[in-house]
Design a protein around this motif. Structure first.
Motif, short mmCIF file in Angstrom:
data_model
loop_
_atom_site.label_atom_id
_atom_site.label_comp_id
_atom_site.label_asym_id
_atom_site.label_seq_id
_atom_site.Cartn_x
_atom_site.Cartn_y
_atom_site.Cartn_z
N ASP A 150 74.46 -29.57 7.54
CA ASP A 150 75.46 -30.64 7.51
C ASP A 150 76.88 -30.08 7.48
O ASP A 150 77.80 -30.66 8.07
CB ASP A 150 75.24 -31.54 6.30
N VAL A 151 77.06 -28.97 6.79
CA VAL A 151 78.40 -28.35 6.72
C VAL A 151 78.87 -27.96 8.11
O VAL A 151 80.03 -28.20 8.49
CB VAL A 151 78.37 -27.12 5.79
N VAL A 152 77.98 -27.36 8.88
CA VAL A 152 78.32 -26.96 10.25
C VAL A 152 78.58 -28.19 11.12
O VAL A 152 79.54 -28.23 11.90
CB VAL A 152 77.19 -26.11 10.87
N THR A 153 77.72 -29.19 11.00
CA THR A 153 77.85 -30.40 11.81
C THR A 153 79.16 -31.13 11.52
O THR A 153 79.84 -31.62 12.44
CB THR A 153 76.67 -31.35 11.55
N VAL A 154 79.51 -31.19 10.25
CA VAL A 154 80.76 -31.85 9.87
C VAL A 154 81.96 -31.10 10.44
O VAL A 154 82.90 -31.69 10.96
CB VAL A 154 80.88 -31.96 8.33
N ALA A 155 81.92 -29.77 10.35
CA ALA A 155 83.01 -28.95 10.90
C ALA A 155 83.14 -29.16 12.41
O ALA A 155 84.25 -29.27 12.95
CB ALA A 155 82.77 -27.48 10.58
N ALA A 156 81.98 -29.21 13.09
CA ALA A 156 82.00 -29.46 14.54
C ALA A 156 82.55 -30.85 14.84
O ALA A 156 83.31 -31.05 15.80
CB ALA A 156 80.59 -29.31 15.12
N GLY A 157 82.15 -31.82 14.01
CA GLY A 157 82.64 -33.19 14.20
C GLY A 157 84.14 -33.30 14.12
O GLY A 157 84.77 -34.08 14.85
N ARG A 158 84.74 -32.51 13.25
CA ARG A 158 86.20 -32.53 13.13
C ARG A 158 86.87 -31.97 14.38
O ARG A 158 87.91 -32.43 14.80
CB ARG A 158 86.63 -31.75 11.89
N VAL A 159 86.23 -30.96 14.97
CA VAL A 159 86.76 -30.42 16.24
C VAL A 159 86.63 -31.47 17.34
O VAL A 159 87.54 -31.66 18.15
CB VAL A 159 86.03 -29.12 16.64
N TRP A 160 85.50 -32.17 17.36
CA TRP A 160 85.32 -33.23 18.36
C TRP A 160 86.41 -34.29 18.24
O TRP A 160 86.97 -34.73 19.24
CB TRP A 160 83.95 -33.90 18.19
N GLU A 161 86.67 -34.70 17.01
CA GLU A 161 87.70 -35.73 16.80
C GLU A 161 89.07 -35.24 17.27
O GLU A 161 89.83 -36.00 17.89
CB GLU A 161 87.77 -36.09 15.32
N ALA A 162 89.37 -33.98 17.00
CA ALA A 162 90.65 -33.42 17.43
C ALA A 162 90.74 -33.36 18.95
O ALA A 162 91.78 -33.67 19.54
CB ALA A 162 90.84 -32.04 16.83
N CYS A 163 89.62 -32.98 19.59
CA CYS A 163 89.59 -32.94 21.06
C CYS A 163 89.72 -34.33 21.65
O CYS A 163 90.43 -34.53 22.64
CB CYS A 163 88.30 -32.28 21.54
N ASP A 164 89.04 -35.30 21.05
CA ASP A 164 89.12 -36.69 21.53
C ASP A 164 90.55 -37.21 21.42
O ASP A 164 91.02 -37.95 22.30
CB ASP A 164 88.19 -37.58 20.72
N ALA A 165 91.24 -36.84 20.35
CA ALA A 165 92.62 -37.28 20.16
C ALA A 165 93.51 -36.73 21.27
O ALA A 165 94.40 -37.43 21.78
CB ALA A 165 93.14 -36.83 18.79
#
Length: 374
Positions: A150-165
């Motif tokens: 989950d720690v890795v997935t959450v970190a990846a999710g934050r990168v996704w959100e930044a890329c989407d922005a």
């Protein structure tokens, strides 16, 4: 941990740090292959590519056994393509071709993306170390726990959100960015004006401190009689109501310019050009200053400082007038200074009427500007 994996991971971490420094002091790109026109398409494409690679990276990281060669391949692609392209796109955005505010926002969003990616790299490195330490452990005990995944997935999710922005930001472009900012300032002005309208100058305040001071035992000058006090209260109340009315009379037309400019000018803006960028810069500069001045008007009214409120009303009115004058004429127009020119543009006609109205209602500032603090 394989040597190639370690070197590739360290390269990714170093690149991320170096790119952060590069974005902190951006310089105009001089490459002959790319220009400012390529910035936003490249920004969108590189952000999408980084998001895709991060998806692969996160899945490979949490899947046991940890495959160094597969993770190394993904990291290599990111180092060689996605990251350099992302930073190049951000550096291609310049004040001359996109406005200063737009460039600032791009740099903030890109640096945020790099920061989130660096945190993900930290988690990848941590997982790789744990996997190496567990090499000698019984086979059934190997692998990551759900919380570690989950720690890795959450970190990846934050990168996704930044890329989407970044993708969303690039899609809306400069004009879309300006519209969003103007809408934010519109809401601030509207809320402030509504607050002033709802304010009742006669409403009872907290008299705690007045009572405290009157009972403090200090000698105070003799008060006037009850009739004189009533007269003073009535005069003070009348002055407050009059200045509130004058403020609203000026601020309401000021609030009207935001939706009018958005609808009739920003949403009909032509292709970007240096003259248009210059106008957008000046427009934002004036519209941005109005909300803070309206807040100062409200504060001065609450303090019954009419001189101060009128000064801020003048400043507010001046910025609004400048904003209207910047966009009064159509983006692509004939010379409206020609005496024989008759405008068929509704907003240009509306602007002339607005300027006359504001000039008329602002005359009250001359009459009340020297009353001083009450």
């Amino acid at each position: 941990m394989s040597q190639k994996f370690r070197i590739t991971l360290e390269t990714a971490i170093t690149l991320t740090q170096q790119f952060q420094l590069t974005l902190a002091t951006p310089v105009t790109q001089t490459t002959s292959q790319l220009s400012g026109h390529d910035a936003l398409p490249l920004l969108s494409a590189s952000s999408t590519a980084l998001k895709s690679q991060v998806t692969k990276l996160s899945l490979l990281t949490i899947t046991s056994p940890f495959t160094h060669s597969a993770v190394t391949s993904v990291l290599s692609d990111i180092n060689e393509s996605a990251l350099p392209s992302l930073v190049t796109a951000a550096l291609l955005v310049t004040p001359i071709e996109h406005t200063q505010a737009f460039q600032t926002e791009v740099l903030v969003l890109t640096k945020s993306t790099l920061t989130e990616f660096a945190l993900l790299l930290k988690e990848v490195h941590s997982v790789a170390n744990r996997e190496d330490e567990a090499t000698d452990a019984p086979k059934q005990k190997r692998g990551l726990s759900q919380s570690e995944k989950d720690v890795v997935t959450v970190a990846a999710g934050r990168v996704w959100e930044a890329c989407d922005a970044l993708v969303d930001f690039a899609a809306k472009g400069v004009v879309g960015f300006v519209v969003r900012r103007v809408e934010e300032w519109r809401d601030l002005v509207r809320d402030a004006v509504e607050e002033i309208e709802e304010w009742d100058p006669d409403e009872e305040g907290d008299e705690f401190f007045d009572d405290l001071l009157s009972d403090s035992g200090h000698d105070t000058p003799a008060k006037n009689g009850p009739e004189d006090e009533d007269d003073d209260d009535e005069e003070s109340s009348a002055a407050l109501h009059e200045n509130k009315k004058n403020a609203i009379r000026i601020l309401k037309p000021v609030a009207q310019i935001y939706p009018a400019i958005i609808k009739n000018r920003l949403k009909t803006a032509p292709e970007l050009s240096p003259p248009l960028i210059g106008k957008l810069e000046n427009l934002m500069s004036n519209l941005r200053r109005i909300p803070e001045n309206v807040d100062e008007v409200a504060g001065a009214l609450y303090e019954a400082n009419f001189s101060k409120s009128n000064n801020y009303l003048r400043t507010t009115k001046d910025h609004a007038v400048k904003a209207i004058e910047i966009v009064a004429s159509p983006w692509m127009s004939t010379d409206s200074s020609d005496p024989g020119h008759e405008s068929k543009d509704k907003f240009e006609t509306w602007s002339k009427t607005w300027l006359k109205v504001v000039s008329e209602v602002s005359k009250t500032l001359v009459n009340t500007g020297d009353q001083g603090e009450k």
